[in-house]
Design a protein around this motif. Sequence first.
Motif, PDB file in Angstrom:
ATOM      1  N   THR A 160       0.825  -1.219   0.000  1.00  0.00           N
ATOM      2  CA  THR A 160       0.000   0.000   0.000  1.00  0.00           C
ATOM      3  C   THR A 160       0.856   1.265   0.000  1.00  0.00           C
ATOM      4  OG1 THR A 160      -1.772  -1.147   1.180  1.00  0.00           O
ATOM      5  CG2 THR A 160      -1.796   1.252   1.234  1.00  0.00           C
ATOM      6  N   LYS A 161       1.830   1.331   0.903  1.00  0.00           N
ATOM      7  CA  LYS A 161       2.657   2.528   1.028  1.00  0.00           C
ATOM      8  C   LYS A 161       3.437   2.791  -0.251  1.00  0.00           C
ATOM      9  CE  LYS A 161       6.516   4.432   3.695  1.00  0.00           C
ATOM     10  NZ  LYS A 161       7.468   4.195   4.804  1.00  0.00           N
ATOM     11  N   ARG A 162       4.045   1.742  -0.810  1.00  0.00           N
ATOM     12  CA  ARG A 162       4.883   1.923  -1.996  1.00  0.00           C
ATOM     13  C   ARG A 162       4.052   2.220  -3.231  1.00  0.00           C
ATOM     14  NH1 ARG A 162       9.525   3.586  -0.128  1.00  0.00           N
ATOM     15  NH2 ARG A 162      10.208   2.285   1.618  1.00  0.00           N
ATOM     16  N   LEU A 163       2.874   1.600  -3.356  1.00  0.00           N
ATOM     17  CA  LEU A 163       2.024   1.887  -4.514  1.00  0.00           C
ATOM     18  C   LEU A 163       1.555   3.347  -4.473  1.00  0.00           C
ATOM     19  CD1 LEU A 163       0.497   1.127  -7.043  1.00  0.00           C
ATOM     20  CD2 LEU A 163      -1.336   0.200  -5.614  1.00  0.00           C
ATOM     21  N   GLN A 164       1.168   3.820  -3.312  1.00  0.00           N
ATOM     22  CA  GLN A 164       0.749   5.214  -3.206  1.00  0.00           C
ATOM     23  C   GLN A 164       1.928   6.160  -3.483  1.00  0.00           C
ATOM     24  OE1 GLN A 164      -1.183   5.241   0.719  1.00  0.00           O
ATOM     25  NE2 GLN A 164      -3.130   5.566  -0.322  1.00  0.00           N
ATOM     26  N   GLN A 165       3.132   5.731  -3.128  1.00  0.00           N
ATOM     27  CA  GLN A 165       4.313   6.533  -3.429  1.00  0.00           C
ATOM     28  C   GLN A 165       4.461   6.716  -4.938  1.00  0.00           C
ATOM     29  OE1 GLN A 165       7.930   4.959  -1.718  1.00  0.00           O
ATOM     30  NE2 GLN A 165       9.237   6.541  -2.633  1.00  0.00           N
ATOM     31  N   VAL A 166       4.204   5.650  -5.710  1.00  0.00           N
ATOM     32  CA  VAL A 166       4.291   5.734  -7.180  1.00  0.00           C
ATOM     33  C   VAL A 166       3.219   6.679  -7.722  1.00  0.00           C
ATOM     34  CG1 VAL A 166       4.073   4.444  -9.330  1.00  0.00           C
ATOM     35  CG2 VAL A 166       5.294   3.434  -7.385  1.00  0.00           C
ATOM     36  N   ILE A 167       1.966   6.484  -7.266  1.00  0.00           N
ATOM     37  CA  ILE A 167       0.862   7.300  -7.788  1.00  0.00           C
ATOM     38  C   ILE A 167       1.068   8.774  -7.439  1.00  0.00           C
ATOM     39  CG2 ILE A 167      -1.630   7.671  -7.750  1.00  0.00           C
ATOM     40  CD1 ILE A 167      -1.927   4.708  -6.949  1.00  0.00           C
ATOM     41  N   VAL A 168       1.470   9.045  -6.201  1.00  0.00           N
ATOM     42  CA  VAL A 168       1.699  10.427  -5.771  1.00  0.00           C
ATOM     43  C   VAL A 168       2.803  11.062  -6.608  1.00  0.00           C
ATOM     44  CG1 VAL A 168       2.603  11.846  -3.881  1.00  0.00           C
ATOM     45  CG2 VAL A 168       0.814  10.143  -3.437  1.00  0.00           C
ATOM     46  N   ASN A 169       3.854  10.292  -6.911  1.00  0.00           N
ATOM     47  CA  ASN A 169       4.952  10.829  -7.712  1.00  0.00           C
ATOM     48  C   ASN A 169       4.482  11.224  -9.106  1.00  0.00           C
ATOM     49  OD1 ASN A 169       7.233  10.229  -9.848  1.00  0.00           O
ATOM     50  ND2 ASN A 169       8.274  10.763  -7.934  1.00  0.00           N
ATOM     51  N   LEU A 170       3.697  10.350  -9.744  1.00  0.00           N
ATOM     52  CA  LEU A 170       3.210  10.647 -11.095  1.00  0.00           C
ATOM     53  C   LEU A 170       2.255  11.841 -11.074  1.00  0.00           C
ATOM     54  CD1 LEU A 170       2.584   7.084 -12.612  1.00  0.00           C
ATOM     55  CD2 LEU A 170       4.649   8.488 -12.688  1.00  0.00           C
ATOM     56  N   LEU A 171       1.389  11.899 -10.079  1.00  0.00           N
ATOM     57  CA  LEU A 171       0.447  13.021  -9.976  1.00  0.00           C
ATOM     58  C   LEU A 171       1.185  14.336  -9.708  1.00  0.00           C
ATOM     59  CD1 LEU A 171      -2.391  11.371  -7.844  1.00  0.00           C
ATOM     60  CD2 LEU A 171      -2.507  11.972 -10.264  1.00  0.00           C
ATOM     61  N   SER A 172       2.177  14.305  -8.837  1.00  0.00           N
ATOM     62  CA  SER A 172       2.935  15.517  -8.518  1.00  0.00           C
ATOM     63  C   SER A 172       3.664  16.034  -9.750  1.00  0.00           C
ATOM     64  CB  SER A 172       3.935  15.239  -7.393  1.00  0.00           C
ATOM     65  OG  SER A 172       3.267  14.812  -6.224  1.00  0.00           O
ATOM     66  N   ASN A 173       4.286  15.109 -10.502  1.00  0.00           N
ATOM     67  CA  ASN A 173       4.983  15.519 -11.728  1.00  0.00           C
ATOM     68  C   ASN A 173       4.011  16.117 -12.729  1.00  0.00           C
ATOM     69  OD1 ASN A 173       7.497  14.837 -10.884  1.00  0.00           O
ATOM     70  ND2 ASN A 173       7.663  12.964 -12.097  1.00  0.00           N
ATOM     71  N   ALA A 174       2.849  15.471 -12.892  1.00  0.00           N
ATOM     72  CA  ALA A 174       1.862  15.956 -13.858  1.00  0.00           C
ATOM     73  C   ALA A 174       1.387  17.352 -13.489  1.00  0.00           C
ATOM     74  CB  ALA A 174       0.683  14.989 -13.929  1.00  0.00           C
ATOM     75  N   ALA A 175       1.156  17.587 -12.212  1.00  0.00           N
ATOM     76  CA  ALA A 175       0.712  18.912 -11.769  1.00  0.00           C
ATOM     77  C   ALA A 175       1.820  19.939 -11.949  1.00  0.00           C
ATOM     78  CB  ALA A 175       0.278  18.851 -10.307  1.00  0.00           C
ATOM     79  N   LYS A 176       3.043  19.541 -11.607  1.00  0.00           N
ATOM     80  CA  LYS A 176       4.171  20.460 -11.643  1.00  0.00           C
ATOM     81  C   LYS A 176       4.485  20.941 -13.062  1.00  0.00           C
ATOM     82  CE  LYS A 176       8.065  18.609 -10.471  1.00  0.00           C
ATOM     83  NZ  LYS A 176       9.142  18.036  -9.640  1.00  0.00           N
ATOM     84  N   PHE A 177       4.283  20.033 -14.045  1.00  0.00           N
ATOM     85  CA  PHE A 177       4.637  20.381 -15.419  1.00  0.00           C
ATOM     86  C   PHE A 177       3.414  20.726 -16.270  1.00  0.00           C
ATOM     87  CE2 PHE A 177       8.252  17.768 -14.005  1.00  0.00           C
ATOM     88  CZ  PHE A 177       9.271  18.683 -14.228  1.00  0.00           C
TER      89      PHE A 177
END
Length: 610
Positions: A493-510
């Motif tokens: 759970t923790k690691r999967l959410q880490q992946v999703i959060v990373n992709l979402l953060s990058n998408a928002a940032k760019f």
Amino acid sequence: MDELTVSFLESVAVPIVLINDSAAVAHANSEACKLFGYFLDELSGISLSSLFPMVCIEDIRKWGTSFSANGKCNAVEAQDKSGALFPLSLIAQPWCTESGEQCHTLTIQEQQKISTHQAVNETLQRVDLALRQARIGVFEINLLTGKSIVSPSWYTLMGYPKDTEIDAQAAWEARIHPEDLKIVQKADQACIEGKTKRSLTDFRMRTLDGSGWTWMRSDAVATLRDETGRALRLIGTQTDNTEIKERESEIELSEMRFRSALDNAPIGMALVGLDGTWLRVNDAVCKFLGYSKEDLLQTDFQTLTHADDLKADLEQADQLLAGDRSAYQMEKRYIRSDGTVLWGNLNVVLIRDQYDEPSYFIKQIVDITEQRALAQLKSEFISTVSHELRTPLTSVLGSLDLIAATSPEDLPDNIQRLINMARTSGARLHVLIDDILDLERLSEKEISIECSKQKISDLVIHSVDTVQAYANQFEVTLKLAHVERDLYGYVDTKRLQQVIVNLLSNAAKFSHPGGKVDVFLTRQKRMAEISVVDQGIGIPAEFVDSVFEPFRQAEQSDTRLRGGTGLGLSIAKKIVERLGGTIGFENNEKAGATFWFRLPLATPPESARN
């Protein structure tokens, strides 16, 4: 009926008798001999009445004329060698010899069966047509006279016009390569003397215009032998073998080049059997493992593989054999002859034969022992430095937080601004240290992945809610465009959410201000696919090949200003792969990019299905 046809009739599984104009048997095939109980030499010359007491030559002539008109079968009474009488049906077909003698072919069948002789003639025509199309020539050599008779297709194969009158044997001997003539004659002689069952040879034949050579193959067997066992006739086929010989030559040249490349390659190369035995090794492999070629060929790769790496190697080899993959690569440890443990980068492909059956493995082994040692030193250094940095950094951030908690009126504005800058920079440094440690631990598989069956949609929704506050800084909206609710997987759970959060953060940032990021969760066969689609700046062409490499970011100035460690996507890739999935991306047609990853699905729990 010529001699070639007579030879053919010997192979027909129907009794056939040739009657000359003197009402005597000129020839009978083996089936007829068995039917009447005679040996071949006993039937030759026997009178018609000895076989058919109530039939005379005039009947045969009349039936032959009748056959030409309506294919009539004629019921007769036959007599075997013992004198026993039995009923038969005859079909008579008239023909003339080359000397003009009138003869008849008697095809023997039960009365209700169709005209066998007509079927034989049709078969002969079909056979000749097939031989022409397949470019196969048929020949028969009378070993007493040295003369040959050949099929029409033989003339076509040799390049002669259809109606050419030549001495076939002399023409053949005149055009065969002198060196090969001796080889063919030797093989024929062994067959004639009964030392071999057949004469099978390849030989060169000069083209009809004399401009070059073609390859031919001859395959002959003895059809008749005298009382000493010596052959009296040879019958066989001749085929154009040029294309096969050229392919064999190309294959031989290719194999020679491959052997040379293997033997002289600067990296370790080996051919390994399906059971793991070494079939061929070069000097580099022997030097790497510390064995002579002779000693190495007496062992197998399983014996020389470190016990902790053997299972993974065998599993991937089984996948090759099953056709699930075309090649595999792995880093593994080998046991050298002196007991030293070495690291090798192994690349394996499976070679299959012309029937698509597994034949052997080709393995390339690169010595990476020093690289692994350096990587271990680097990992230990990074880990040590990161830990050493984390402790004082935690104290610094704590102190800054205490100062920031002081009433703003107690501190001048410029001091307050410097404190906030220090806190922000410290927080970024803390994230960088955490990312570096995560990356190193994931690379060395030191981070344990604890999986349990989870509803993936819940994790996606929670991640979107978590990142929305961060996305607000860039005036970007996160939207659940399509989320299938009943998808489950075995995940951390923790690691999967880490992946999703990373992709979402990058998408928002760019993304551009006012932009939108769509999130999808769909089923793709046996996988769950999570996609994050933005409308931002996309992936620059020069950055496409290194998106998932650590410490890599697009070099555009506006992206640099957005911050980031350049480790997030590399960490996400390693986590996804540890979960048994794949990750990728593509630029969208109009604007922005789509990052996706797929994970294996699990069966929903019983409570979710009710």
